[in-house]
Design an enzyme around this catalytic site. Structure first.
Site, PDB file in Angstrom:
ATOM      1  N   HIS A   1      22.174 -22.469 -23.256  1.00 13.94           N
ATOM      2  CA  HIS A   1      22.899 -21.351 -23.881  1.00 13.94           C
ATOM      3  C   HIS A   1      24.148 -21.914 -24.549  1.00 13.94           C
ATOM      4  CE1 HIS A   1      25.223 -17.296 -23.133  1.00 13.94           C
ATOM      5  NE2 HIS A   1      25.047 -17.557 -24.418  1.00 13.94           N
TER       6      HIS A   1
ATOM      7  N   MET B   1      23.711 -10.438 -23.923  1.00 11.79           N
ATOM      8  CA  MET B   1      24.881 -10.721 -23.088  1.00 11.79           C
ATOM      9  C   MET B   1      25.366  -9.409 -22.472  1.00 11.79           C
ATOM     10  SD  MET B   1      25.460 -13.932 -23.017  1.00 11.79           S
ATOM     11  CE  MET B   1      26.877 -13.725 -21.940  1.00 11.79           C
TER      12      MET B   1
ATOM     13  N   HIS C   1      19.584 -22.425 -16.164  1.00  8.71           N
ATOM     14  CA  HIS C   1      20.377 -21.935 -17.293  1.00  8.71           C
ATOM     15  C   HIS C   1      21.619 -22.820 -17.447  1.00  8.71           C
ATOM     16  CE1 HIS C   1      21.658 -18.778 -20.103  1.00  8.71           C
ATOM     17  NE2 HIS C   1      22.873 -18.903 -19.598  1.00  8.71           N
TER      18      HIS C   1
ATOM     19  N   MET D   1      30.099 -24.332 -23.364  1.00  8.01           N
ATOM     20  CA  MET D   1      31.235 -23.615 -23.967  1.00  8.01           C
ATOM     21  C   MET D   1      32.189 -24.598 -24.612  1.00  8.01           C
ATOM     22  SD  MET D   1      32.048 -21.060 -20.835  1.00  8.01           S
ATOM     23  CE  MET D   1      30.753 -20.053 -20.093  1.00  8.01           C
TER      24      MET D   1
ATOM     25  N   ASP E   1      25.019 -23.394 -19.428  1.00  6.44           N
ATOM     26  CA  ASP E   1      26.034 -22.725 -20.250  1.00  6.44           C
ATOM     27  C   ASP E   1      26.978 -23.732 -20.880  1.00  6.44           C
ATOM     28  OD1 ASP E   1      25.613 -19.853 -19.988  1.00  6.44           O
ATOM     29  OD2 ASP E   1      26.021 -20.147 -17.852  1.00  6.44           O
TER      30      ASP E   1
ATOM     31  N   GLY F   1      31.871 -17.025 -15.637  1.00  3.75           N
ATOM     32  CA  GLY F   1      30.975 -16.454 -14.644  1.00  3.75           C
ATOM     33  C   GLY F   1      31.722 -15.403 -13.837  1.00  3.75           C
ATOM     34  N   GLY F   2      30.994 -14.632 -13.064  1.00  3.13           N
ATOM     35  CA  GLY F   2      31.601 -13.709 -12.114  1.00  3.13           C
ATOM     36  C   GLY F   2      32.222 -12.450 -12.708  1.00  3.13           C
TER      37      GLY F   2
ATOM     38  N   GLY G   1      26.768 -10.794 -15.028  1.00  6.77           N
ATOM     39  CA  GLY G   1      26.943  -9.701 -14.065  1.00  6.77           C
ATOM     40  C   GLY G   1      25.659  -9.241 -13.392  1.00  6.77           C
TER      41      GLY G   1
ATOM     42  N   SER H   1      27.060 -16.536 -10.461  1.00  3.81           N
ATOM     43  CA  SER H   1      27.839 -16.415  -9.230  1.00  3.81           C
ATOM     44  C   SER H   1      27.043 -15.746  -8.109  1.00  3.81           C
ATOM     45  CB  SER H   1      29.129 -15.633  -9.504  1.00  3.81           C
ATOM     46  OG  SER H   1      28.845 -14.421 -10.147  1.00  3.81           O
TER      47      SER H   1
ATOM     48  N   GLY I   1      31.947 -16.515 -21.654  1.00  2.56           N
ATOM     49  CA  GLY I   1      33.094 -17.395 -21.404  1.00  2.56           C
ATOM     50  C   GLY I   1      33.300 -17.705 -19.934  1.00  2.56           C
TER      51      GLY I   1
END
Ligand code: DX5
Ligand code: ZN
Length: 216
Positions: A65, A136, A32, A36, A34, A143-144, A176, A197, A141
């Site tokens: 993504h 989502m 995946h 941004m 990400d 991780g974690g 999450g 994470s 925006g």
């Protein structure tokens, strides 16, 4: 079959190639990616150059993504021999139908992501054109973050839409995800599981991938 897509957002970027090898050998299915832009989401991650540095180093498909504005301008740069999915955000695309067709014109599968506050009904008139819907379960925006429980209900709603109108559409969940909730997510209809994470932050990344796979 459900598939696991570890998010390299939480990887050690100084050792990206090695960490990707680790998850691949442990049995992860997809990478995946990400992206941004600091506009659509309040963070900047990395772009196509970093993703392309993995070409030839992994056989795993890329699941891109895009958390960016003006996605149409950048889609082609993410098309590679490893690219399986390119996903855009419904909230960031004024001409969503056109953007989906653009992704598919490159022979890549098209996904649309929904922020936590966006209802599944925005997909009503593009459902048959979709290869994937991404739920989502955090605000995009970072991780974690903590899983937002209403995502569970959205997964079930989308699973019903999928069964009725587009059984080949994949449902992805992102944000999450942990060993504690992954079984519930697959039961609710998630086919593709993103975990950042909880995979790359684990003391033993390989063991963590295997734990996820056992629960899915
Ligand atoms: C969030 C990203 C996610 C993120 C997930 O904006 O889209 O893919 O990497 O990270 P975790 O699994 O740590 O919530
Ligand atoms: Zn993501």
């Amino acid at each position: 079959m459900n598939r696991l897509a570890p998010s390299i957002l939480s990887a050690d970027f100084s050792r990206l190639g090695e960490e990707v090898k680790t998850i691949e050998e442990a049995g992860a299915h997809v990478i995946h990616v990400d992206v941004m832009d600091g506009h659509f989401v309040p963070n900047i991650s990395y772009g196509a150059t970093v993703m392309k540095s993995l070409l030839g180093k992994t056989g795993l498909p890329f699941d891109v993504h895009l958390m960016i504005e003006n996605a149409d301008r950048y889609i082609e740069s993410f098309v590679t021999e490893n690219t399986e999915y390119i996903t855009v955000h419904a909230e960031a695309c004024v001409h969503l139908h056109r953007t989906i067709q653009l992704i598919r014109s490159f022979g890549v599968k098209a996904g649309v992501a929904l922020n936590p506050a966006t209802p599944p009904s925005v997909l009503e008139y593009v459902l048959e054109d979709l290869d994937m819907a991404l739920v989502m379960s955090v605000n995009p925006g970072f991780g974690g973050q903590k899983f937002i429980p209403s995502a569970m209900d959205k997964l079930r709603t989308l699973a019903a839409m999928k069964a009725e109108r587009n059984p080949r559409m994949v449902i992805e969940v992102d944000g999450g995800v942990s060993l504690q909730n992954v079984s519930q997510l697959t039961e609710a209809g998630a086919d593709l599981i993103v975990a950042g994470s909880s995979v790359f932050g684990a003391p033993d990344i390989s063991a963590r991938v295997k734990e996820f796979l056992a629960l899915m």
